[in-house]
Structure formats: structure tokens, C-alpha cells
Design a protein around this motif. Structure first.
Motif, PDB file in Angstrom:
ATOM      1  N   ARG A 139      10.452   2.870   2.263  1.00 57.70           N
ATOM      2  CA  ARG A 139       9.087   3.355   2.038  1.00 57.70           C
ATOM      3  C   ARG A 139       8.652   3.077   0.606  1.00 57.70           C
ATOM      4  O   ARG A 139       7.963   3.885  -0.011  1.00 57.70           O
ATOM      5  CB  ARG A 139       8.962   4.842   2.351  1.00 57.70           C
ATOM      6  CG  ARG A 139       9.431   5.213   3.735  1.00 57.70           C
ATOM      7  CD  ARG A 139       8.318   5.761   4.618  1.00 57.70           C
ATOM      8  NE  ARG A 139       8.562   5.365   5.986  1.00 57.70           N
ATOM      9  CZ  ARG A 139       7.698   4.683   6.750  1.00 57.70           C
ATOM     10  NH1 ARG A 139       6.520   4.365   6.258  1.00 57.70           N
ATOM     11  NH2 ARG A 139       7.998   4.347   7.957  1.00 57.70           N
ATOM     12  N   GLU A 142      -3.339  -4.409  -6.358  1.00 60.66           N
ATOM     13  CA  GLU A 142      -2.695  -4.920  -5.140  1.00 60.66           C
ATOM     14  C   GLU A 142      -3.410  -6.191  -4.705  1.00 60.66           C
ATOM     15  O   GLU A 142      -4.598  -6.183  -4.442  1.00 60.66           O
ATOM     16  CB  GLU A 142      -2.738  -3.898  -3.993  1.00 60.66           C
ATOM     17  CG  GLU A 142      -2.104  -4.460  -2.710  1.00 60.66           C
ATOM     18  CD  GLU A 142      -2.243  -3.573  -1.466  1.00 60.66           C
ATOM     19  OE1 GLU A 142      -2.698  -2.423  -1.583  1.00 60.66           O
ATOM     20  OE2 GLU A 142      -1.909  -4.058  -0.376  1.00 60.66           O
ATOM     21  N   ASN A 164      12.183  -4.027   0.685  1.00 63.43           N
ATOM     22  CA  ASN A 164      11.761  -2.774   1.304  1.00 63.43           C
ATOM     23  C   ASN A 164      12.139  -2.742   2.787  1.00 63.43           C
ATOM     24  O   ASN A 164      12.476  -3.759   3.374  1.00 63.43           O
ATOM     25  CB  ASN A 164      10.243  -2.624   1.124  1.00 63.43           C
ATOM     26  CG  ASN A 164       9.735  -1.269   1.517  1.00 63.43           C
ATOM     27  OD1 ASN A 164      10.382  -0.255   1.249  1.00 63.43           O
ATOM     28  ND2 ASN A 164       8.579  -1.227   2.166  1.00 63.43           N
ATOM     29  N   THR A 223       0.836  -1.198   0.000  1.00 64.93           N
ATOM     30  CA  THR A 223       0.000   0.000   0.000  1.00 64.93           C
ATOM     31  C   THR A 223       0.874   1.253   0.000  1.00 64.93           C
ATOM     32  O   THR A 223       0.563   2.238  -0.677  1.00 64.93           O
ATOM     33  CB  THR A 223      -0.961  -0.015   1.211  1.00 64.93           C
ATOM     34  OG1 THR A 223      -1.742  -1.215   1.139  1.00 64.93           O
ATOM     35  CG2 THR A 223      -1.885   1.180   1.211  1.00 64.93           C
TER      36      THR A 223
END
Ligand SMILES: Nc1nc2c(ncn2[C@@H]2O[C@H](COP(=O)(O)OP(=O)(O)OP(=O)(O)O)[C@@H](O)[C@H]2O)c(=O)[nH]1
Ligand SMILES: [Zn+2]
Length: 356
Positions: A214, A116, A183, A36
Motif C-alpha cells: 500500500r 504525480e 509495491n 495515488t
């Protein structure tokens, strides 16, 4: 009057722009990895694409409304796209695609669709669906699979054993990805980051690996990849690595690659691939059935002067002739990602599909 109707000038000529297909990128990644965050970043970043984002949140029960945001000229619009069933990976085949197509009719054209999936989804199931739909003449096509990996928890997720010898979701997502974002690099040490990097590489020898914080990434690295169409031939050639990953843990997913000179006979190749993917009757030396999650290849066919691409996701596979003519030596490069794979056996089977 009749003449006028037949006159070619009066026939509305479809504009190439409006006719062109819309790419879909699947964003996958384990729970909390940063999917997200990536979508939010993409939607607020400056780019000149109209991007439709389809978020598939999980666990709200059935018949829930799905949030859909459209980024246009830097402003965010919230829309509600209702999917009939809660779970995208198993229900979107009809409802989801229809919903996307209806939406495109209603809202005009998007340049790009990002989807997603839930943290536990099998991106292969979602990918297959878009792929099949594309063959049926849909105006969207699958561009690539981006997987976000949590630098802190990746090792734990990737090595977790599932009951009943199932492949764990995290490993499957890495196996199927075209690009991986490792990440949250801000919260791990360099050593830990390197460890994650090598495990990811050992699973998927072909994937492009980027390290992010991020989920910030140059969009050109993750969009317009053409991972599943004939344009991928070039990148396959660039990315092809002759070093097969070596992971001796029997249960782990590995990448096997090889290169053989010669021309393939399509019929023989189909038999081999179907035995491998459908019949699943090709075993390794330990007697385990080879399980292929993803396959790619650049082929030289005996009856084609252009290079041919083979693509596979789970049990689906597809051969597509490219625009690229063979120059010089004709050869075949194959990449298999999966479990219980034995390079020598696969290569042997492939060799027997060649013209002699
Ligand atoms: N420290 C740190 N935290 C991050 C980074 N990227 C994302 N996060 C945080 O990680 C949490 C999960 O991020 P999300 O983007 O919601 O992850 P997700 O993959 O969409 O999660 P689910 O949809 O629940 O599977 C949030 O609190 C983010 O702020 C990062 O690079 N570093
Ligand atoms: Zn999320």
C-alpha cells in the motif's frame, strides 16, 4: 528623509525561511502501480510539512480542472488548480509551473510539492522542465524522482517491446528514478519479488529500492533527497557501485559506472558529453548509437579545488561545483543509465577529456 531610505536598517531583510526554495518530488510509476495510494498515505501520515500535491490525472480531455490537495495540520483541503492543458508532461512547462507559482502566492508557502505524473508520462520531460526553471530563478527546485513499481506486473511492463524500437515507459521510469518502491509485495511470491528486484537493479544500478505494501514508506526515504543538486555528491559517493550491471539483452536499459583518477578539462568534457547527449554520435561496438537517459558524476576538474557534480536527464546536463574540497587522491566517478551503452568506449572517451 533620503538618509532614512538609504539606511540599511530600514531595508526589509528577507527572512531566510521565506526565501528558501520549495522542493518538488516527482511521483511516477506505471498505470495502477500505487502512486495515488502513496500520495494519500503521505497526506494522511503525521509529519510537520505543508505538502501540496498536484495530481495529474490523464484522459479527461483538455482544459480540465486538476485536483490539488493541501495537507495542513492533518486536515485535507481540496482546491482546484486549473491547468490549461490536460497533459502535464507536455504542457506544464509554462502553464503548470506558473500555476504552481501562482498557487504559492495565493495560498502562502508550502514546505513541499509532490507531483504525480500520469502512468505513461516520461518523468524526464517533467524533470527537465523543473530543472531548467530552477536555473531561471524559480522558487521551487527538483528534489528527486520516486517511481512506484507494481510487483505483480513489473516484469511484463519492463520487458514489453515498443514498436519502432522506442524505450518503453516503464523502463524509462525505472531508469530515471532516485528511489523505487516495489509495491504490492502482498500479492507476489518471494521468488517473483526477487525477480522484480533484480530486473530493476539491472536497469538502474544506483537507485534506492524499497519494498512496500500500500505504498507505505518512511517519508525520510523519499523526500529531501537532493538528487539533482550539489548536495547529492555525498550520496553519489556512497551509492557508487563499481559493479556494472550486466544484461546482455541488447535492447535493455543498463547502468554503466566507472572510476578514473585524474583531472578533467571542462572544455573537453563538454565536447564528450555533448557528442553523447546532443549529437548522439557515439556508437557501441554493434554500431548502435548510445542513448543516455540519466547521468550522474563526481568530477575532479583541473581548475577547481572543490568536487564538481555533473547531472544529466536526457539531453540536459549541468555541472555544479560543490562545497566539498578534494582531500587526497583526485578522481572521477561516472554513472550512465541508458541503452546501447558500452563501458569501455565511454571510459575511453572520458579518459581523453583528462588533463595529461
Ligand atoms: N494488493 C495491493 N493493492 C494495492 C497496493 N497498493 C495499491 N493497491 C491498489 O492498486 C490499485 C491502484 O492503486 P493507485 O494508487 O490508484 O495506483 P496509481 O498508480 O495511482 O494508478 P493510476 O493513477 O491509474 O496510474 C488500487 O486499487 C489500490 O488500492 C498494495 O500494496 N497491495
Ligand atoms: Zn493515480
Amino acid at each position: 528623509m533620503e538618509e532614512e531610505e538609504d539606511c540599511p536598517e530600514l531595508v526589509p531583510i528577507a527572512d531566510d525561511q521565506t526565501q528558501s526554495k520549495i522542493p518538488v518530488t516527482i511521483i511516477t510509476g506505471y498505470l495502477g502501480a500505487g502512486k495515488t495510494t502513496l500520495l494519500n498515505y503521505i497526506l494522511t501520515e503525521q509529519h510537520n510539512k505543508r505538502i501540496a500535491v498536484i495530481v495529474n490525472e490523464f484522459g479527461e480531455g483538455s482544459a480540465v480542472e486538476k485536483s490539488l490537495s493541501i495537507s495542513q495540520a492533518g486536515e485535507l483541503y481540496e482546491e482546484w488548480l486549473e491547468l490549461r492543458n490536460g497533459c502535464l508532461c507536455c504542457s506544464v512547462k509554462d502553464n503548470g509551473l506558473k500555476a504552481i507559482e501562482n498557487l504559492m502566492q495565493k495560498k502562502g508557502k508550502f514546505d513541499y510539492i509532490l507531483l504525480e505524473t500520469t502512468g505513461l508520462a516520461d518523468p524526464g520531460a517533467v524533470a527537465s522542465m523543473f530543472w531548467v526553471d530552477a536555473e531561471l530563478g524559480s522558487d521551487i527546485y527538483l528534489d528527486g524522482i520516486v517511481s512506484v513499481v507494481d510487483a505483480k506486473y513489473a516484469l511484463q511492463h519492463l520487458t514489453e517491446e515498443k514498436p519502432g524500437d522506442l524505450i518503453n515507459e516503464a523502463a524509462r521510469q525505472v531508469a530515471l528514478a532516485d528511489v523505487i518502491l516495489i509495491n504490492k509485495t502482498d500479492i507476489v511470491s518471494v521468488e517473483d519479488l526477487n525477480a522484480v528486484h533484480s530486473v530493476v537493479r539491472s536497469i538502474n544500478g544506483l537507485v534506492k529500492i524499497l519494498e512496500t505494501q500500500r505504498s507505505r514508506v518512511d517519508l525520510s526515504e523519499i523526500l529531501d533527497l537532493h538528487s539533482f543538486d550539489s548536495l547529492s555528491g555525498k550520496s553519489l559517493q556512497d551509492k557508487f557501485i563499481s559493479n556494472t550491471s550486466h544484461n546482455h539483452l541488447d535492447k535493455s536499459i543498463v547502468t554503466v559506472t566507472f572510476e578514473v583518477v585524474g583531472n578533467v578539462i571542462e572544455e573537453n568534457l563538454n565536447v564528450f558529453i555533448q557528442n553523447l547527449l546532443w549529437e548522439k554520435n557515439i556508437k557501441n561496438t554493434n554500431g548502435f548509437h548510445m542513448e543516455v537517459i540519466r547521468l550522474k558524476g563526481l568530477l575532479s576538474m583541473n581548475d577547481k579545488s572543490n568536487q564538481v557534480i555533473i547531472q544529466g536527464v536526457h539531453e540536459l546536463y549541468d555541472l555544479e561545483e560543490t562545497q566539498v574540497n578534494w582531500q587526497g587522491e583526485r578522481l572521477n566517478r561516472m554513472v550512465f543509465i541508458g541503452r546501447h551503452l558500452d563501458k569501455d568506449i565511454l571510459k575511453q572517451k572520458f579518459l581523453s577529456a583528462l588533463e595529461h
